[in-house]
Scaffold this motif. Sequence first.
Motif, PDB file in Angstrom:
ATOM      1  N   LEU A  63     -62.077   7.230 -82.967  1.00 35.13           N
ATOM      2  CA  LEU A  63     -63.185   8.193 -82.893  1.00 35.13           C
ATOM      3  C   LEU A  63     -63.559   8.688 -84.291  1.00 35.13           C
ATOM      4  CD1 LEU A  63     -64.954  10.431 -81.391  1.00 35.13           C
ATOM      5  CD2 LEU A  63     -62.859  11.767 -81.290  1.00 35.13           C
ATOM      6  N   PHE A  64     -62.545   9.145 -85.040  1.00 34.65           N
ATOM      7  CA  PHE A  64     -62.829   9.679 -86.375  1.00 34.65           C
ATOM      8  C   PHE A  64     -63.306   8.580 -87.320  1.00 34.65           C
ATOM      9  CE2 PHE A  64     -60.735  13.393 -84.744  1.00 34.65           C
ATOM     10  CZ  PHE A  64     -61.434  14.422 -85.367  1.00 34.65           C
ATOM     11  N   ALA A  65     -62.726   7.390 -87.189  1.00 31.96           N
ATOM     12  CA  ALA A  65     -63.165   6.274 -88.034  1.00 31.96           C
ATOM     13  C   ALA A  65     -64.636   5.959 -87.745  1.00 31.96           C
ATOM     14  CB  ALA A  65     -62.282   5.051 -87.792  1.00 31.96           C
ATOM     15  N   GLY A  66     -65.005   5.955 -86.474  1.00 31.99           N
ATOM     16  CA  GLY A  66     -66.390   5.664 -86.088  1.00 31.99           C
ATOM     17  C   GLY A  66     -67.350   6.727 -86.605  1.00 31.99           C
ATOM     18  N   ALA A  67     -66.944   7.982 -86.491  1.00 31.64           N
ATOM     19  CA  ALA A  67     -67.811   9.070 -86.962  1.00 31.64           C
ATOM     20  C   ALA A  67     -67.977   8.996 -88.480  1.00 31.64           C
ATOM     21  CB  ALA A  67     -67.225  10.416 -86.543  1.00 31.64           C
ATOM     22  N   ARG A  68     -66.884   8.693 -89.174  1.00 35.86           N
ATOM     23  CA  ARG A  68     -66.980   8.566 -90.641  1.00 35.86           C
ATOM     24  C   ARG A  68     -67.877   7.397 -91.039  1.00 35.86           C
ATOM     25  NH1 ARG A  68     -62.974  11.753 -93.270  1.00 35.86           N
ATOM     26  NH2 ARG A  68     -61.526  12.593 -91.723  1.00 35.86           N
ATOM     27  N   GLU A  69     -67.806   6.314 -90.265  1.00 37.55           N
ATOM     28  CA  GLU A  69     -68.686   5.163 -90.547  1.00 37.55           C
ATOM     29  C   GLU A  69     -70.151   5.567 -90.453  1.00 37.55           C
ATOM     30  OE1 GLU A  69     -68.108   1.645 -88.091  1.00 37.55           O
ATOM     31  OE2 GLU A  69     -65.999   1.631 -88.724  1.00 37.55           O
ATOM     32  N   THR A  70     -70.475   6.335 -89.438  1.00 35.62           N
ATOM     33  CA  THR A  70     -71.868   6.790 -89.282  1.00 35.62           C
ATOM     34  C   THR A  70     -72.280   7.641 -90.478  1.00 35.62           C
ATOM     35  OG1 THR A  70     -71.754   6.700 -86.883  1.00 35.62           O
ATOM     36  CG2 THR A  70     -73.441   8.132 -87.824  1.00 35.62           C
ATOM     37  N   ILE A  71     -71.413   8.567 -90.881  1.00 34.21           N
ATOM     38  CA  ILE A  71     -71.756   9.428 -92.027  1.00 34.21           C
ATOM     39  C   ILE A  71     -71.897   8.580 -93.294  1.00 34.21           C
ATOM     40  CG2 ILE A  71     -71.071  11.409 -93.444  1.00 34.21           C
ATOM     41  CD1 ILE A  71     -71.754  12.139 -90.513  1.00 34.21           C
ATOM     42  N   ALA A  72     -71.061   7.548 -93.435  1.00 33.81           N
ATOM     43  CA  ALA A  72     -71.160   6.681 -94.618  1.00 33.81           C
ATOM     44  C   ALA A  72     -72.523   5.978 -94.646  1.00 33.81           C
ATOM     45  CB  ALA A  72     -70.021   5.664 -94.627  1.00 33.81           C
ATOM     46  N   LEU A  73     -73.015   5.567 -93.487  1.00 32.02           N
ATOM     47  CA  LEU A  73     -74.354   4.942 -93.435  1.00 32.02           C
ATOM     48  C   LEU A  73     -75.434   5.958 -93.810  1.00 32.02           C
ATOM     49  CD1 LEU A  73     -74.187   2.782 -90.171  1.00 32.02           C
ATOM     50  CD2 LEU A  73     -74.345   1.953 -92.530  1.00 32.02           C
ATOM     51  N   VAL A  74     -75.294   7.170 -93.284  1.00 32.07           N
ATOM     52  CA  VAL A  74     -76.255   8.235 -93.598  1.00 32.07           C
ATOM     53  C   VAL A  74     -76.255   8.507 -95.103  1.00 32.07           C
ATOM     54  CG1 VAL A  74     -76.739  10.703 -93.313  1.00 32.07           C
ATOM     55  CG2 VAL A  74     -76.078   9.325 -91.323  1.00 32.07           C
ATOM     56  N   ALA A  75     -75.064   8.495 -95.698  1.00 29.89           N
ATOM     57  CA  ALA A  75     -74.921   8.868 -97.115  1.00 29.89           C
ATOM     58  C   ALA A  75     -75.557   7.847 -98.054  1.00 29.89           C
ATOM     59  CB  ALA A  75     -73.442   9.053 -97.450  1.00 29.89           C
ATOM     60  N   GLN A  76     -75.901   6.668 -97.544  1.00 33.07           N
ATOM     61  CA  GLN A  76     -76.609   5.694 -98.389  1.00 33.07           C
ATOM     62  C   GLN A  76     -78.081   6.075 -98.557  1.00 33.07           C
ATOM     63  OE1 GLN A  76     -76.100   1.845 -96.614  1.00 33.07           O
ATOM     64  NE2 GLN A  76     -73.865   1.956 -96.678  1.00 33.07           N
ATOM     65  N   ASN A  77     -78.540   6.988 -97.714  1.00 29.59           N
ATOM     66  CA  ASN A  77     -79.966   7.323 -97.689  1.00 29.59           C
ATOM     67  C   ASN A  77     -80.253   8.582 -98.505  1.00 29.59           C
ATOM     68  OD1 ASN A  77     -80.333   5.160 -95.895  1.00 29.59           O
ATOM     69  ND2 ASN A  77     -79.663   6.461 -94.198  1.00 29.59           N
ATOM     70  N   ALA A  78     -81.529   8.853 -98.689  1.00 31.55           N
ATOM     71  CA  ALA A  78     -81.941  10.030 -99.444  1.00 31.55           C
ATOM     72  C   ALA A  78     -81.569  11.292 -98.663  1.00 31.55           C
ATOM     73  CB  ALA A  78     -83.446   9.974 -99.684  1.00 31.55           C
ATOM     74  N   ALA A  79     -80.750  12.139 -99.285  1.00 31.77           N
ATOM     75  CA  ALA A  79     -80.292  13.353 -98.592  1.00 31.77           C
ATOM     76  C   ALA A  79     -81.457  14.260 -98.169  1.00 31.77           C
ATOM     77  CB  ALA A  79     -79.296  14.114 -99.468  1.00 31.77           C
ATOM     78  N   PRO A  80     -82.471  14.466 -99.034  1.00 29.22           N
ATOM     79  CA  PRO A  80     -83.566  15.355 -98.600  1.00 29.22           C
ATOM     80  C   PRO A  80     -84.307  14.791 -97.388  1.00 29.22           C
ATOM     81  CG  PRO A  80     -83.665  14.973-100.978  1.00 29.22           C
ATOM     82  CD  PRO A  80     -82.654  14.015-100.435  1.00 29.22           C
ATOM     83  N   ALA A  81     -84.423  13.449 -97.322  1.00 28.28           N
ATOM     84  CA  ALA A  81     -85.128  12.842 -96.189  1.00 28.28           C
ATOM     85  C   ALA A  81     -84.351  13.061 -94.892  1.00 28.28           C
ATOM     86  CB  ALA A  81     -85.340  11.354 -96.437  1.00 28.28           C
ATOM     87  N   VAL A  82     -83.033  12.904 -94.954  1.00 30.97           N
ATOM     88  CA  VAL A  82     -82.219  13.132 -93.752  1.00 30.97           C
ATOM     89  C   VAL A  82     -82.339  14.594 -93.320  1.00 30.97           C
ATOM     90  CG1 VAL A  82     -79.879  13.102 -92.794  1.00 30.97           C
ATOM     91  CG2 VAL A  82     -80.621  11.256 -94.323  1.00 30.97           C
ATOM     92  N   GLY A  83     -82.300  15.494 -94.284  1.00 30.09           N
ATOM     93  CA  GLY A  83     -82.422  16.923 -93.979  1.00 30.09           C
ATOM     94  C   GLY A  83     -83.774  17.253 -93.359  1.00 30.09           C
ATOM     95  N   ASP A 135     -93.646  17.205 -96.886  1.00 28.48           N
ATOM     96  CA  ASP A 135     -92.581  17.783 -97.719  1.00 28.48           C
ATOM     97  C   ASP A 135     -91.738  16.704 -98.389  1.00 28.48           C
ATOM     98  OD1 ASP A 135     -93.357  20.366 -97.290  1.00 28.48           O
ATOM     99  OD2 ASP A 135     -91.909  20.763 -95.680  1.00 28.48           O
ATOM    100  N   ALA A 136     -91.638  15.527 -97.767  1.00 29.75           N
ATOM    101  CA  ALA A 136     -90.866  14.441 -98.385  1.00 29.75           C
ATOM    102  C   ALA A 136     -91.453  14.068 -99.747  1.00 29.75           C
ATOM    103  CB  ALA A 136     -90.828  13.223 -97.463  1.00 29.75           C
ATOM    104  N   PHE A 137     -92.785  14.263 -99.887  1.00 34.81           N
ATOM    105  CA  PHE A 137     -93.451  13.903-101.155  1.00 34.81           C
ATOM    106  C   PHE A 137     -93.126  14.889-102.286  1.00 34.81           C
ATOM    107  CE2 PHE A 137     -95.500  11.404 -98.048  1.00 34.81           C
ATOM    108  CZ  PHE A 137     -96.002  10.280 -98.680  1.00 34.81           C
ATOM    109  N   ARG A 138     -92.437  15.981-101.932  1.00 37.56           N
ATOM    110  CA  ARG A 138     -92.000  16.918-102.963  1.00 37.56           C
ATOM    111  C   ARG A 138     -90.701  16.468-103.620  1.00 37.56           C
ATOM    112  NH1 ARG A 138     -94.976  21.496-101.548  1.00 37.56           N
ATOM    113  NH2 ARG A 138     -95.400  21.597 -99.320  1.00 37.56           N
ATOM    114  N   THR A 139     -90.061  15.414-103.088  1.00 33.83           N
ATOM    115  CA  THR A 139     -88.709  15.081-103.541  1.00 33.83           C
ATOM    116  C   THR A 139     -88.711  13.915-104.530  1.00 33.83           C
ATOM    117  OG1 THR A 139     -88.237  13.461-101.779  1.00 33.83           O
ATOM    118  CG2 THR A 139     -87.846  15.783-101.264  1.00 33.83           C
ATOM    119  N   ASP A 140     -87.755  13.979-105.478  1.00 32.57           N
ATOM    120  CA  ASP A 140     -87.567  12.863-106.421  1.00 32.57           C
ATOM    121  C   ASP A 140     -87.121  11.619-105.662  1.00 32.57           C
ATOM    122  OD1 ASP A 140     -88.135  14.644-108.393  1.00 32.57           O
ATOM    123  OD2 ASP A 140     -86.034  14.957-109.009  1.00 32.57           O
TER     124      ASP A 140
END
Length: 275
Positions: free
Chosen positions: A203-223, A250-255
Amino acid sequence: MTDAATGTPNDAPEVRVDRDGDVAVVTIDRPRALNALSPAVLAALEAAFAGLAADIAHDGTSVRGVLLAGEGGRAFIAGADIRAMSGLTPEAGADAARAGHRVAAAIEALPVPVIACVDGFALGGGLEMALACDLIYATDASTFGQPEVHLGLIPGFGGTVRLPRAVGLAAAKELIYTGRRIGIDEAVAAGLVARRYADREALFAGARETIALVAQNAAPAVGLAKRVLVAATGTPTATATELEIEGFGDAFRTDDMREGVAAFIEKREPRFTGA
Ligand code: CO8
């Protein structure tokens, strides 16, 4: 002084926040009461999510995802603390409900995905906390339900609002009116649980895998995506689409938006900074 329900010292921390790189794990550590949400646990949860929000406001890539879990291997959370509810006046009951709603709101306001990692009972206020998270991942040993009517209560931490959104109105009504518990098969089939795992480790390994995929993306866009999804859910189409249009702008405000688009055009990997 000890907690009558658990025998633990009153000043023992009942909510832990562990950091592992850019993943934060918030653990309710009250296993002798099956992690029931006492007023102290709710206050500690609110403080934990406020602390994470402050860290993210300071550095947008410091935390890319949060896992919410219960200690002890028997329960995620077995509900609001039933002992703490006896003898409340109607006004105090409503105030107690507000304390849970504040935690749910803090989870929804956090600009990163929060995954409820359910291993065991997720009942009443426990299921409601899971429903406030972005995703529910669970082990095969998990059980879900809104048993409040067995106690003469109704869901008070958002169950009447978020359960219908998760499983549909008819299924939510059936669960809330009967108070019956469902196992993992039914929870997955109902769309309540996004992913199931054989055991806690997976369970924890799977959840961490999902977060690792998210972390490849632009943090402001995910937010921004989370902000729109949370705000738009349940609103009329015209309102929801307006919220999306505003978030898209608002996404256009981000680097990171400029970097992501430039990287695509230049045929290279993006180097996101979280700005
Ligand atoms: N509150 C307080 N203590 C609890 C809770 C709870 N919700 N759940 C379990 N515990 C305690 C038990 O009292 C017991 O403590 P002790 O050993 O001191 O008696 C210990 O945890 C272990 O529990 P059990 O012995 O009952 O363990 P079992 O394996 O026999 O049963 C169950 C496990 C089925 C989970 C059972 O404990 C149970 O039914 N618990 C209650 C589940 C429930 O009804 N939850 C909903 C509560 S109401 C709610 O959540 C409303 C939310 C909104 C409230 C808004 C205002 C606050």
